[in-house]
Design an enzyme around this catalytic site. Structure first.
Site, PDB file in Angstrom:
ATOM      1  N   ARG A   1       0.817  -1.215   0.000  1.00  0.00           N
ATOM      2  CA  ARG A   1       0.000   0.000   0.000  1.00  0.00           C
ATOM      3  C   ARG A   1       0.849   1.262   0.000  1.00  0.00           C
ATOM      4  NH1 ARG A   1      -5.553  -1.600   3.135  1.00  0.00           N
ATOM      5  NH2 ARG A   1      -5.745  -3.614   2.096  1.00  0.00           N
ATOM      6  N   ASP A  37     -16.778   5.938  10.378  1.00  0.00           N
ATOM      7  CA  ASP A  37     -15.516   5.303   9.990  1.00  0.00           C
ATOM      8  C   ASP A  37     -14.426   6.364   9.987  1.00  0.00           C
ATOM      9  OD1 ASP A  37     -14.892   2.391   8.596  1.00  0.00           O
ATOM     10  OD2 ASP A  37     -13.427   3.916   8.030  1.00  0.00           O
TER      11      ASP A  37
END
Length: 283
Positions: A44, A152
């Site tokens: 990532r 979130d």
């Protein structure tokens, strides 16, 4: 510098840089990264470095050091895992439909129901909760005050959740729930579905770092905290369990993911199903 040489420089994630990133992520989000996550982080972080057109991981670490406040949301968004699906771990929704909603409908004299999806990712979980709610309450929902909060840390996944548009797949959602809750796209959007307004209207989406202050006061009848606790260390987990406990109504449910447990905090809850825990009515 040749492309190969640039890639070789980029590929050198030193122990020093890895240690700094792990500390940065922990301080900013509470997420614990260790050697077992190094390969995931490498993949990532490689995308981040290439997207930013940087020469190395070290160069990006320097950006995190010099401008942490401006960079943290982008970086946390880039490395967090957001694996989810509609009606994932379906036994939780079956329990709500078959047991908890009948209980709430019989016992809540104020006709008020509050549910919190505390790590909602791209929205499949809160939409599954909302569909279950509509299915269980039927026409009675018109006379009740029902709201679902979905939060979130990742602003990107929240944008997807708010839009309520998903790629259509054969196994997207159980057949019993498809009719009435999803609108199939046409022409250029034939491979997509949109969540129906009656489902979306039940949900409020907000960005929230679970380690920071929580603006909502509750109390909640049900809190979902699934597949996020595993990213925190034990002290952080216990702190979160304590905060969830305080926000739950007496008799309220805390629902965890299939691989998670309350640990020592189990003593404060009753186990009533697979990773389903109830705050005692008294005590």
């Amino acid at each position: 510098m040749t492309v190969v040489a640039a890639q070789q420089r980029e590929e050198q994630l030193t122990d020093k840089d890895f240690a700094f990133i792990c500390q940065f992520v922990y301080q900013r989000s509470g997420i614990v990264l260790n050697e077992s996550k190094k390969e995931m982080l490498y993949r990532r972080l490689t995308r981040v470095v290439r997207d930013r057109k940087l020469k190395s991981f070290a160069e990006y670490c320097q950006i995190l050091k010099t401008n942490p406040e401006a960079e943290q949301d982008y970086f946390i968004n880039a490395i967090t895992t957001n694996l989810t699906s509609f009606f994932r771990e379906n036994h939780h929704f079956e329990y709500l439909r078959d047991h908890e909603f009948p209980r709430l409908l019989n016992n809540n004299k104020d006709r008020r129901i509050r549910i919190w999806s505390s790590a909602c990712s791209t929205g499949e979980e809160p939409y599954s909760i909302a569909i279950t709610t509509l299915k269980a309450m039927s026409t009675r929902i018109r006379n009740w005050d029902v709201k679902i909060l979905a939060t979130d840390i990742d602003s990107n996944v929240l944008a997807t959740a708010k839009a309520g548009i998903y790629k259509d797949k054969p196994d997207l959602v159980p057949e019993v729930y498809k009719r009435g809750y999803f609108q199939k796209g046409r022409d250029g959007n034939a491979n997509k579905v949109r969540i129906q307004p009656q489902v979306q209207e039940l949900i409020t989406f907000k960005q929230l770092n679970l380690l920071h202050s929580w603006p909502m006061k509750g109390p909640f009848d049900v809190i979902f905290c699934r597949n996020v606790i595993i990213y925190f260390d034990k002290p952080t987990q216990e702190e979160l369990f304590s905060r969830y406990y305080q926000l739950l109504k007496p008799g309220g449910l805390l629902i965890l993911g299939h691989s998670e447990s309350l640990g020592s905090y189990q003593q404060y809850f009753e186990t009533i199903g697979r990773t389903i825990f109830r705050k005692p009515e008294h005590g």
